[in-house]
Design a protein around this motif. Structure first.
Motif, short mmCIF file in Angstrom:
data_model
loop_
_atom_site.label_atom_id
_atom_site.label_comp_id
_atom_site.label_asym_id
_atom_site.label_seq_id
_atom_site.Cartn_x
_atom_site.Cartn_y
_atom_site.Cartn_z
N LEU A 43 5.76 7.69 5.46
CA LEU A 43 4.38 8.08 5.17
C LEU A 43 3.72 6.95 4.39
N GLN A 44 2.63 6.45 4.95
CA GLN A 44 1.84 5.42 4.27
C GLN A 44 0.54 6.07 3.84
N ARG B 122 7.65 -0.95 -1.24
CA ARG B 122 6.57 -1.87 -0.85
C ARG B 122 6.97 -2.65 0.40
N ASP B 123 8.25 -2.73 0.65
CA ASP B 123 8.77 -3.42 1.84
C ASP B 123 9.04 -2.38 2.92
N ARG B 124 8.31 -2.45 4.04
CA ARG B 124 8.49 -1.44 5.08
C ARG B 124 9.89 -1.49 5.67
N ALA B 125 10.49 -2.67 5.74
CA ALA B 125 11.84 -2.79 6.32
C ALA B 125 12.84 -1.99 5.50
N ASN B 126 12.72 -2.04 4.17
CA ASN B 126 13.62 -1.26 3.32
C ASN B 126 13.37 0.24 3.50
N VAL C 123 2.44 0.91 -0.18
CA VAL C 123 3.67 1.66 -0.47
C VAL C 123 4.01 2.59 0.69
N TRP C 124 5.28 2.56 1.09
CA TRP C 124 5.79 3.44 2.15
C TRP C 124 6.72 4.46 1.51
#
Length: 225
Positions: free
Chosen positions: A177-178, A155-159, A185-186
């Motif tokens: 991929l989003q 859920r965190d794009r940075a992670n 969710v990424w």
């Protein structure tokens, strides 16, 4: 008949509903061959589940709006618009569905059915069942496609970006991929293999390299996603 491979690995449950399992559900052996191109008559055995809300009314992976009362399903690698017949191996009920979505991303499951299809198999209450799926019709001019390995969902794009960068450094290519049906969710996809067999070997390599035993699902790379 040639068979499709069943990937039995643990992963974050992002597709499908969480239901209690039937006591009669038992693990199935994984098939040994993977067709280069999907053909009518190809089969696969494993666990089916179903999904409804909150995905109802959201875009599926092929771009259509998911209607849980239509005869559709999610599969990780079959081309969109493939029709499959689903046999419940315990109650002998059958149904036919069209592949419009990707999933399920839960270890041991091979197909996520719509609410309507699950009702025909009497699957609503139990939530999961042992099934065999058989390809009955393929889309015109279906190409073999490319395959990648999904190694995480965040859920965190940075992670997600941190893992993508690590995977790219180790395996040469990785991307985020989003998905439209769950934009919060990424997903992290590694590689772009020309065969499902090649992607399966990459997935095994990733699992062996990972101290944490990273989850790895082989998925088809679609232009719609």
């Amino acid at each position: 008949m040639r068979t499709l491979i069943v990937l039995v690995v643990a992963a974050v449950a992002l597709a499908g509903c969480g239901h209690k399992k039937r006591a009669r559900v038992t693990p199935l052996p994984r098939p040994s061959r993977i067709p280069v191109v999907v053909q009518p008559g190809d089969t696969e055995e494993g666990i089916a589940s179903w999904y409804g809300h909150p995905y109802h009314g959201r875009p599926a992976a092929n771009g259509e709006i998911y209607d849980m009362e239509k005869m559709t399903a999610a599969h990780r690698t079959l081309p969109f618009d493939t029709w499959v017949r689903v046999y419940d191996l315990d109650n002998n009920r059958t149904t036919e569905v069209r592949i419009t979505d990707r999933g399920p991303f839960v270890g041991g499951r091979i197909i996520d059915l719509s609410h309507a299809a699950a009702r025909e198999l009497e699957l609503i209450g139990p939530g999961v069942a042992r099934v065999r799926i058989e390809v009955v019709r393929t889309p015109p001019n279906a190409a073999p496609g490319l395959f990648a390995v999904q190694v995480g969902a965040f859920r965190d794009r940075a992670n997600a970006e941190r893992l993508r960068s690590q995977m790219e450094a180790r395996y040469g290519s990785a991307r985020l991929l989003q998905r439209a049906e769950n934009p919060a969710v990424w997903r992290v996809l590694v590689g772009a293999e020309t065969s499902e067999d090649g992607a399966n070997r990459l997935a095994e390599r990733i699992r062996q390299d990972s101290v944490e035993k990273t989850s790895a699902f082989v998925v088809r790379i679609d232009s719609a996603t």
